[in-house]
Design a protein around this motif. Structure first.
Motif, PDB file in Angstrom:
ATOM      1  N   ASP A  63       0.868  -0.970  -0.108  1.00 58.78           N
ATOM      2  CA  ASP A  63       0.013   0.156   0.069  1.00 58.78           C
ATOM      3  C   ASP A  63       0.792   1.172  -0.074  1.00 58.78           C
ATOM      4  O   ASP A  63       0.190   2.204   0.367  1.00 58.78           O
ATOM      5  CB  ASP A  63      -0.990   0.082   1.218  1.00 58.78           C
ATOM      6  N   LYS A  68       1.819   1.885  -5.378  1.00 60.25           N
ATOM      7  CA  LYS A  68       0.625   2.497  -6.049  1.00 60.25           C
ATOM      8  C   LYS A  68       0.873   3.075  -7.435  1.00 60.25           C
ATOM      9  O   LYS A  68       0.027   2.806  -8.222  1.00 60.25           O
ATOM     10  CB  LYS A  68      -0.036   3.346  -5.028  1.00 60.25           C
ATOM     11  N   LYS A  72      -0.465   1.531 -11.054  1.00 59.05           N
ATOM     12  CA  LYS A  72      -1.316   2.730 -11.780  1.00 59.05           C
ATOM     13  C   LYS A  72      -0.230   3.042 -13.359  1.00 59.05           C
ATOM     14  O   LYS A  72      -1.027   3.015 -14.354  1.00 59.05           O
ATOM     15  CB  LYS A  72      -1.370   3.874 -11.562  1.00 59.05           C
TER      16      LYS A  72
END
Ligand code: CMX
Length: 135
Positions: A63, A68, A72
Motif C-alpha cells: 500500500d 501504487k 497505475k
C-alpha cells in the motif's frame, strides 16, 4: 527561491535487485548507498552521475505510494528533486504562488536531507521534491 541544481531523479522499480545490475553493468555507474526510508515505505539505491544522483525506489509495502504508482503507471521516472537554499522559505514561496504542497513542512528523507514534495497536479504532472542538505 534559489534552485542550485537537480539533486536527484527518483525512479520507481519493482525490485532493486533486478534494476541495480542495469545501472552498474550497462551504464557503468556504482551503487554507493542502499537505505530504507521506513515512513515512506521505500528502499532506495543511489548512484552518482556528475552532480546529479539517481535514486531507485522499491516499495516495501503493497500500500506504499511507490507500489501504487507502479500499479497505475508502471515502472519509470517517479519524481525530480531540486536542491534549494532555505527549504522552509522556498515552501512558503511556492505555496504563496498557488502550488499545492504535499508536505507543509520539511521532513527527513533519504541521506538525511530535509525534503518536501509538491503535488504533481500543480506542477504539470511531475511529482516535484524540494530538498536541502543541512547535515
Ligand atoms: N508523478 C506524477 N503523477 C503522479 C505521481 C507521480 N509520482 N503519483 C501519482 N500521480 C498522479 C496519479 O496518476 C493521479 O493522477 P490522475 O488523478 O490523473 O489519475 C494523481 O496523481 C493522484 O494519484 P493517486 O494514485 O490517487 O495517488 P495518491 O493521491 O494516493 O498519491 C501523491 C499521489 C503524489 C500525493 C503521493 O504519491 C505522495 O504523497 N507522494 C509524495 C511522497 C512520495 O512519493 N514518497 C516516495 C518517495 C520517497 C523518497 O524519495 O524518499
Amino acid at each position: 527561491m534559489k534552485v542550485s541544481h537537480i539533486e536527484h531523479i527518483g525512479i520507481a522499480v519493482k525490485s532493486l535487485d533486478e534494476a541495480i545490475p542495469y545501472y552498474e553493468n550497462v551504464l557503468g555507474l556504482k551503487c554507493y548507498n542502499i537505505e530504507e526510508v521506513a515512513d515512506q515505505k521505500v528502499r532506495t539505491a543511489f548512484f552518482k552521475v556528475g552532480d546529479v544522483k539517481i535514486e531507485l525506489l522499491e516499495s516495501t509495502s503493497e500500500d506504499g505510494t511507490v507500489a501504487k504508482f507502479i500499479e497505475k503507471r508502471g515502472q519509470g521516472v517517479h519524481h525530480v528533486a531540486f536542491a534549494v537554499d532555505g527549504i522552509e522559505r522556498a515552501l512558503a514561496e511556492v505555496s504563496e504562488k498557488g502550488v499545492e504542497l504535499i508536505d507543509k513542512a520539511p521532513r527527513k528523507g533519504a541521506e538525511g536531507l530535509d525534503i518536501a514534495f509538491l503535488h504533481p497536479k500543480s506542477t504539470f504532472g511531475v511529482l516535484t521534491e524540494l530538498c536541502e542538505d543541512n547535515n
